[in-house]
Design a protein around this motif. Structure first.
Motif, short mmCIF file in Angstrom:
data_model
loop_
_atom_site.label_atom_id
_atom_site.label_comp_id
_atom_site.label_asym_id
_atom_site.label_seq_id
_atom_site.Cartn_x
_atom_site.Cartn_y
_atom_site.Cartn_z
N VAL A 86 -77.37 33.52 36.48
CA VAL A 86 -77.85 34.17 37.70
C VAL A 86 -77.32 35.61 37.76
O VAL A 86 -76.11 35.84 37.80
CB VAL A 86 -77.38 33.39 38.95
N ALA A 139 -68.21 37.39 47.33
CA ALA A 139 -69.43 36.79 47.89
C ALA A 139 -69.28 35.27 47.99
O ALA A 139 -69.67 34.66 49.00
CB ALA A 139 -70.64 37.16 47.03
N ILE A 197 -77.59 39.47 39.49
CA ILE A 197 -77.99 40.10 40.74
C ILE A 197 -78.68 41.43 40.49
O ILE A 197 -79.34 41.96 41.37
CB ILE A 197 -76.82 40.21 41.73
N ASP A 198 -78.52 41.99 39.27
CA ASP A 198 -79.24 43.25 39.03
C ASP A 198 -80.25 43.10 37.88
O ASP A 198 -80.07 42.30 36.97
CB ASP A 198 -78.30 44.44 38.86
N LEU A 249 -79.41 43.61 33.98
CA LEU A 249 -78.75 42.44 33.37
C LEU A 249 -79.71 41.25 33.24
O LEU A 249 -79.70 40.53 32.26
CB LEU A 249 -77.54 42.02 34.20
N VAL A 303 -68.64 39.11 42.80
CA VAL A 303 -69.18 37.77 43.01
C VAL A 303 -68.12 36.85 43.65
O VAL A 303 -68.44 35.96 44.44
CB VAL A 303 -69.79 37.21 41.70
N ASP A 304 -66.88 37.10 43.32
CA ASP A 304 -65.76 36.33 43.87
C ASP A 304 -65.73 36.48 45.40
O ASP A 304 -65.66 35.48 46.15
CB ASP A 304 -64.46 36.87 43.25
N GLY A 343 -81.03 36.99 41.24
CA GLY A 343 -80.72 36.64 42.63
C GLY A 343 -79.23 36.51 42.88
O GLY A 343 -78.40 36.88 42.04
N ALA A 355 -72.57 36.82 35.46
CA ALA A 355 -72.19 37.58 34.25
C ALA A 355 -70.70 37.88 34.31
O ALA A 355 -70.26 38.96 34.72
CB ALA A 355 -73.01 38.86 34.18
N ILE A 356 -69.90 36.88 33.86
CA ILE A 356 -68.44 36.97 33.95
C ILE A 356 -67.94 38.24 33.25
O ILE A 356 -68.38 38.55 32.13
CB ILE A 356 -67.80 35.72 33.29
N SER A 357 -67.06 38.96 33.91
CA SER A 357 -66.41 40.19 33.40
C SER A 357 -67.31 41.42 33.35
O SER A 357 -66.85 42.50 32.96
CB SER A 357 -65.78 39.98 32.00
N CYS A 358 -68.57 41.29 33.72
CA CYS A 358 -69.51 42.43 33.57
C CYS A 358 -69.51 43.41 34.74
O CYS A 358 -70.27 44.37 34.74
CB CYS A 358 -70.93 41.93 33.35
N GLY A 359 -68.67 43.18 35.74
CA GLY A 359 -68.63 44.09 36.89
C GLY A 359 -67.33 44.86 36.89
O GLY A 359 -67.10 45.73 36.03
N1 AR6 Z 1 -74.55 36.74 42.59
C1 AR6 Z 1 -74.68 36.92 41.25
N2 AR6 Z 1 -74.05 37.91 40.59
C2 AR6 Z 1 -73.27 38.76 41.31
C3 AR6 Z 1 -73.10 38.62 42.71
C4 AR6 Z 1 -73.79 37.56 43.36
N3 AR6 Z 1 -73.67 37.34 44.66
N4 AR6 Z 1 -72.26 39.62 43.12
C5 AR6 Z 1 -71.94 40.35 42.05
N5 AR6 Z 1 -72.54 39.84 40.94
P1 AR6 Z 1 -67.67 40.98 39.20
P2 AR6 Z 1 -65.77 40.58 36.98
C6 AR6 Z 1 -72.48 40.30 39.54
O1 AR6 Z 1 -67.15 42.35 39.44
O2 AR6 Z 1 -66.29 41.76 36.26
C7 AR6 Z 1 -63.29 40.37 41.59
O3 AR6 Z 1 -62.61 41.23 42.45
C8 AR6 Z 1 -72.03 41.72 39.27
O4 AR6 Z 1 -73.12 42.62 39.45
O5 AR6 Z 1 -67.95 40.10 40.36
O6 AR6 Z 1 -65.52 39.32 36.21
C9 AR6 Z 1 -62.42 39.21 41.08
O7 AR6 Z 1 -61.51 38.79 42.07
C10 AR6 Z 1 -71.63 41.62 37.81
O8 AR6 Z 1 -72.77 41.72 36.97
O9 AR6 Z 1 -66.66 40.13 38.24
C11 AR6 Z 1 -61.71 39.87 39.93
O10 AR6 Z 1 -60.60 40.64 40.35
C12 AR6 Z 1 -71.08 40.17 37.68
O11 AR6 Z 1 -71.50 39.51 38.88
C13 AR6 Z 1 -62.76 40.79 39.33
O12 AR6 Z 1 -63.64 41.09 40.42
C14 AR6 Z 1 -69.57 40.08 37.58
O13 AR6 Z 1 -68.99 41.13 38.33
C15 AR6 Z 1 -63.58 40.10 38.26
O14 AR6 Z 1 -64.43 41.03 37.67
#
Ligand code: AR6
Length: 172
Positions: free
Chosen positions: A151, A35, A153-154, A157, A32-33, A8, A114-118
């Motif tokens: 938590v 959001a 979202i996909d 994961l 996620v940041d 979610g 999932a910190i750093s996974c996007g």
């Molecule tokens: N709820 C839960 N998980 C989420 C949500 C949500 N609403 N939205 C995305 N995710 P990422 P990072 C998942 O890219 O890799 C930003 O620009 C997403 O699918 O958010 O640590 C920051 O400002 C993925 O699995 O964070 C930094 O510049 C996970 O959250 C940079 O991105 C993390 O993906 C950080 O990159």
């Protein structure tokens, strides 16, 4: 169980705190940041401006403002660069710093994305092992925190986290 895996949107969780996967400026971004900043509202942007940024692996606290969660713990994960630049220990440090700050702040329930996974491209198969072993290891030694949610979202994961938590439980 003190750990639960949820499929979610982390911004909907009514925990004491949710963890944000931020960047070093703490001024918001995508994923996620983005959001979390949208859901928390302008007051979060203002509070973050006062924090003076955050180093990789560290964690800083703000209120949750319009979020259902009372607080946000902002941490900065490493950008994946192939694995030879300390990325794994930096990611572990994100979890430890967030948990440590939660304990100091009286937070009992906490949700991690999932910190750093996007955008930061950390391989999820490696990240999940670090996330689960660090959090579950911490909870064994420290009883201040009552519940941690992972938590995702996909679905891919989510399944990875569920299987890893189950394996960890079996082998403990
Ligand atoms: N709820 C839960 N998980 C989420 C949500 C949500 N609403 N939205 C995305 N995710 P990422 P990072 C998942 O890219 O890799 C930003 O620009 C997403 O699918 O958010 O640590 C920051 O400002 C993925 O699995 O964070 C930094 O510049 C996970 O959250 C940079 O991105 C993390 O993906 C950080 O990159």
């Amino acid at each position: 169980m003190s750990v639960e895996v949820i499929l979610g949107d982390i911004t909907t969780l009514k925990t004491d705190a949710i963890v944000n996967a931020a960047n070093r400026s703490l001024l918001g971004g995508g994923g996620v940041d983005g959001a979390i900043h949208r859901a928390a509202g302008d007051k979060l942007d203002k509070a973050c401006k006062k924090l003076g940024g955050c180093n990789i692996g560290d964690a800083k606290l703000t209120k949750g403002y319009n979020l259902p969660a009372k607080y946000v713990i902002h941490t900065v994960g490493p950008v994946w660069q192939g694995g030879g630049s300390n990325e794994e220990s930096q990611l572990k440090q994100c979890y430890l710093s967030s948990l440590g700050l939660a304990v100091l702040s009286g937070i009992k329930t906490l949700a991690f994305p999932a910190i750093s996974c996007g955008i930061y491209r950390f391989p999820p198969e490696r990240a999940v092992l670090i996330a689960v072993s660090t959090v579950m290891g911490f909870l064994k030694r420290n009883t201040d925190i009552e519940k941690v949610y992972f938590v995702l979202i996909d679905e891919h994961l989510y399944n990875l986290y569920k299987d890893t938590v189950e394996d960890y439980e079996k082998n403990k």
